[in-house]
Design a protein around this motif. Structure first.
Motif, PDB file in Angstrom:
ATOM      1  N   ARG A  99      -1.327  -2.536  -7.063  1.00  0.00           N
ATOM      2  CA  ARG A  99      -0.088  -2.025  -6.461  1.00  0.00           C
ATOM      3  C   ARG A  99       1.160  -2.635  -7.115  1.00  0.00           C
ATOM      4  O   ARG A  99       2.276  -2.269  -6.775  1.00  0.00           O
ATOM      5  CB  ARG A  99      -0.063  -2.328  -4.954  1.00  0.00           C
ATOM      6  N   ARG A 157      -4.175  -7.621  -5.193  1.00  0.00           N
ATOM      7  CA  ARG A 157      -3.559  -6.297  -5.110  1.00  0.00           C
ATOM      8  C   ARG A 157      -2.676  -5.980  -6.319  1.00  0.00           C
ATOM      9  O   ARG A 157      -1.661  -5.309  -6.224  1.00  0.00           O
ATOM     10  CB  ARG A 157      -2.754  -6.174  -3.820  1.00  0.00           C
ATOM     11  N   ASP A 167       0.811  -1.223   0.000  1.00  0.00           N
ATOM     12  CA  ASP A 167       0.000   0.000   0.000  1.00  0.00           C
ATOM     13  C   ASP A 167       0.842   1.269   0.000  1.00  0.00           C
ATOM     14  O   ASP A 167       0.330   2.354  -0.242  1.00  0.00           O
ATOM     15  CB  ASP A 167      -0.937   0.020   1.208  1.00  0.00           C
ATOM     16  N   ASP A 210       3.363   4.271  -1.065  1.00  0.00           N
ATOM     17  CA  ASP A 210       3.690   4.929  -2.325  1.00  0.00           C
ATOM     18  C   ASP A 210       5.195   4.888  -2.593  1.00  0.00           C
ATOM     19  O   ASP A 210       5.646   5.329  -3.650  1.00  0.00           O
ATOM     20  CB  ASP A 210       3.190   6.375  -2.337  1.00  0.00           C
ATOM     21  N   ARG A 219       7.491  -1.520  -1.956  1.00  0.00           N
ATOM     22  CA  ARG A 219       6.738  -2.517  -2.718  1.00  0.00           C
ATOM     23  C   ARG A 219       7.673  -3.552  -3.334  1.00  0.00           C
ATOM     24  O   ARG A 219       7.322  -4.727  -3.440  1.00  0.00           O
ATOM     25  CB  ARG A 219       5.873  -1.828  -3.766  1.00  0.00           C
TER      26      ARG A 219
END
Length: 247
Positions: free
Chosen positions: A119, A116, A78, A80, A85
């Motif tokens: 993302r 997800r 989640d 940014d 990630r």
């Protein structure tokens, strides 16, 4: 997952992972990263925030946090911050591959990846886990999901579809790769051309006749980049007739 004795594993949470990763930030590394990843408007990494952490350092950190629970992995997804990630997907890939990881956990990781995918929005993120999580999970299961992903309007879902088939190629199974490659022949994205070409090249490494059969049938419709990737291991004389047929 088996118990770990290190302090890092005692505090194996998204918060602990984030703190460790932020401590690795480097302005020099950020300058290097910005040469390779374009995050401006309309570019692949649009909206991504890079802070400058060396990929090798992230992968090493992922090894320490290999038992991170799926809920914490999702928390990292989640973020940014692109490197967080990267860390999330690296943990997923490594955790899936641990021999003692239960099948129930592997399914959680597979489901998390697909749920997800919003993302997982850059080429490196897809590449980290598509062939280490998605493909391996589907090895002994129905694979219709890959056809659906290949028809998606989302570039990254289409890239997942073709790269996941590498798990099958390694087993000498080519049908899914070839079928998805056909679906993506007229794809407009260069990153798809490279991914499809790379998987066809992998097939050629296992069975040259299967690759040449595909090329004989489809070279005239293949984007030039896809064809060059697929024939990378051909001699110039072997490659030339196919390139002459390419649009």
């Amino acid at each position: 997952m088996p118990a770990r004795k290190t302090e890092a594993h005692a505090a194996s949470t998204a918060r602990a992972f984030t703190a460790r990763l932020l401590a690795l930030q480097s302005d020099e590394e950020l300058r290097k990263i910005q040469r390779y990843f374009k995050s401006g408007e309309g570019q692949y990494g649009e909206g991504d925030r890079f802070i400058g952490v060396r990929m090798g350092s992230i992968f090493d950190l992922a090894k320490e946090f290999v038992d991170l629970p799926p809920a914490d992995i999702e928390t990292l997804l989640d973020s940014d911050i692109h490197e967080l990630r990267v860390g999330a997907l690296s943990v997923m890939a490594k955790q899936f591959g641990v021999k003692t990881t239960p099948e129930a956990r592997r399914k959680e990781l597979y489901d998390l990846y697909l749920r997800r995918h919003d993302r997982i929005n850059n080429w490196d993120l897809v590449d980290l886990a598509a062939w280490h999580v998605v493909g391996p999970w589907l090895v002994d299961k129905p694979r219709a999901i890959l056809r659906r992903l290949a028809r998606s309007k989302n570039l990254w879902e289409r890239r997942t579809a073709i790269l996941a088939t590498f798990a099958f190629i390694k087993r000498g199974e080519f049908e899914d790769t070839l079928a998805i490659a056909k679906l993506l022949l007229d794809d407009g994205e260069d990153l798809i051309h490279k991914a499809v070409g790379g998987m066809l090249r992998a097939i050629g490494g296992k069975n040259r006749a299967t690759l040449t059969g595909f090329l004989d049938a489809h070279a005239a419709a293949m984007p030039r980049t896809m064809l060059r990737y697929a024939t990378e291991h051909f001699t110039p004389a072997e490659r030339k007739p196919y390139l002459q047929r390419s649009p």
